[in-house]
Design an enzyme around this catalytic site. Structure first.
Site, PDB file in Angstrom:
ATOM      1  N   SER A  92       0.754  -1.023   0.058  1.00 36.55           N
ATOM      2  CA  SER A  92       0.035  -0.011  -0.052  1.00 36.55           C
ATOM      3  C   SER A  92       1.014   1.256  -0.012  1.00 36.55           C
ATOM      4  O   SER A  92       0.380   2.113  -0.088  1.00 36.55           O
ATOM      5  CB  SER A  92      -0.896   0.041   1.085  1.00 36.55           C
ATOM      6  OG  SER A  92      -0.175   0.229   2.488  1.00 36.55           O
ATOM      7  N   TYR A  93       2.246   1.178   0.096  1.00 43.52           N
ATOM      8  CA  TYR A  93       3.046   2.224  -0.047  1.00 43.52           C
ATOM      9  C   TYR A  93       3.178   2.845  -1.346  1.00 43.52           C
ATOM     10  O   TYR A  93       3.505   2.302  -2.258  1.00 43.52           O
ATOM     11  CB  TYR A  93       4.575   1.897   0.523  1.00 43.52           C
ATOM     12  CG  TYR A  93       4.457   1.586   2.204  1.00 43.52           C
ATOM     13  CD1 TYR A  93       3.605   1.738   3.040  1.00 43.52           C
ATOM     14  CD2 TYR A  93       5.708   1.225   2.708  1.00 43.52           C
ATOM     15  CE1 TYR A  93       3.663   1.487   4.130  1.00 43.52           C
ATOM     16  CE2 TYR A  93       6.000   0.918   3.985  1.00 43.52           C
ATOM     17  CZ  TYR A  93       4.814   1.243   4.882  1.00 43.52           C
ATOM     18  OH  TYR A  93       4.923   0.955   6.064  1.00 43.52           O
TER      19      TYR A  93
END
Length: 362
Positions: A92-93
């Site tokens: 999700s970064y």
């Protein structure tokens, strides 16, 4: 054993320093940890400090721009050249269209790194508990997607980014089964969790153990700004069960660097948070500065060393060469028991604490 294979396509305890006795002159002191000395995390050997890559691709909080990629590669190379082999990331970064950018950059930097240490690099990535990931197979698919982004054949530590126990308890079991499946398929060498409180940590440990999967790590927000009963209980559980505790945000998003003040705030959302907390941190920041001056260290080095002295593996975020150079100075020495006590007393005297992650469970 190599930790990384590229695809063919591309709580308050004290510690002391070790002395060499029986010399006719002044006793020498051996440092507690050098970067090339390794700690065990399950089957893996990692450096006593890793680096976090949350900022790599995050425009909202950290102001990422693609023009930074060249320096980020220098950051990665400098870290590996100096013995750091643990890098933490997440699927999700990255912001918006840059989702997964952190993993992509790590994969690129690994492929282009020249040197024997490449084979020792350990990637710890976290898989988000998105509401559409409802089955073990979907969680395995997430792992495969991370492998594709990084173009590696196996992940070091596959971690569940957060627990859904607070809001979707039925989904939680499917995610746990997904961890089991990716481990059994050999997609990851070890599994871990992040943002798990003591109760859920015990539950998942027993669940995985019954299926022959050891839980090797637990990521927790842990620093002099974030050390309470839950963190201490988690650390005790980790110590008793052989789980390695990884400390994220060891510098409190930058509040423990000594670089900011109520009149000098960072831009963006961090500035709003800092404005609320920094005015109450003077006892703690004062003690950090005092010890740093005596030790000829910097404030961030002292704050990170405190995490190491508490038996955790800190993973401070890095996005500049200067940050890497400074953070490396947290290794090779150890705070004394008196210095640890001074810092912990100052932390208690500081009325403001770090806001806890909204996904943190009990």
């Amino acid at each position: 054993m190599a930790c990384l294979t590229l695809k063919a396509t591309s709580y308050f305890t004290s510690s002391s320093e070790t002395s060499i006795p029986s010399l006719p002159f002044k006793t020498l002191k051996l440092p507690a940890f050098w970067p090339w000395q390794k700690l065990k995390v399950g089957p893996l050997s990692v450096s006593p400090m890793g680096f976090g890559t949350w900022a790599w691709g995050n425009q909202l909080l950290w102001g990422y721009q693609e023009s930074m990629d060249s320096e980020l590669q220098q950051v990665f190379n400098l870290a590996v050249d100096n013995g750091i082999n643990l890098f933490d990331t997440a699927d999700s970064y990255g912001t918006g269209r840059l989702n997964g950018k952190s993993e992509k950059l790590l994969g690129k930097f690994i492929r282009e790194f020249q040197g024997q240490r490449r084979k020792d690099i350990v990637i710890a990535t976290k898989f988000a508990a998105y509401p559409w990931r409802l089955t073990p197979g979907q969680f395995v698919n997430a792992c495969n997607a991370s492998l594709d982004r990084m173009q590696i054949e196996q992940i070091g530590i596959g971690q569940l980014h957060w627990s859904t126990a607070n809001y979707a308890p039925l989904q939680e079991r499917a995610l746990w089964d997904g961890l089991v499946a990716m481990y059994d398929k050999g997609l990851v060498q070890a599994v871990g969790v992040s943002n798990y409180g003591p109760k859920q940590l015990l539950k998942i440990y027993e669940y995985l153990k019954a299926r022959g999967v050891p839980l090797c790590s637990a990521q927790v927000q842990f620093s002099l700004l974030s050390v309470g009963e839950d963190q201490l209980e988690i650390k005790n559980i980790c110590d008793s069960l052989g789980i390695r505790m990884i400390a994220y945000s060891p510098l409190g998003l930058g509040m423990l660097t000594g670089k900011y003040s109520p009149s000098n705030l960072p831009s963006g959302p961090r500035g709003f948070l800092f404005k609320q907390i920094l005015p109450g941190l003077q006892p703690l920041l004062g003690s950090l500065k005092e010890i740093a001056q005596k030790r000829k260290k910097t404030v961030p080095q002292v704050a990170i060393n405190w995490c190491i002295s508490k038996g955790t593996i800190p993973i401070p975020g890095v996005k500049t060469v200067k940050q890497v150079e400074e953070n490396l100075g947290a290794l090779g020495w150890r705070l004394s028991s008196q210095e640890l006590l001074q810092l912990e007393n100052a932390a208690r005297e500081s009325p403001q604490k770090m806001i806890q992650n909204v996904f943190q469970t009990k």
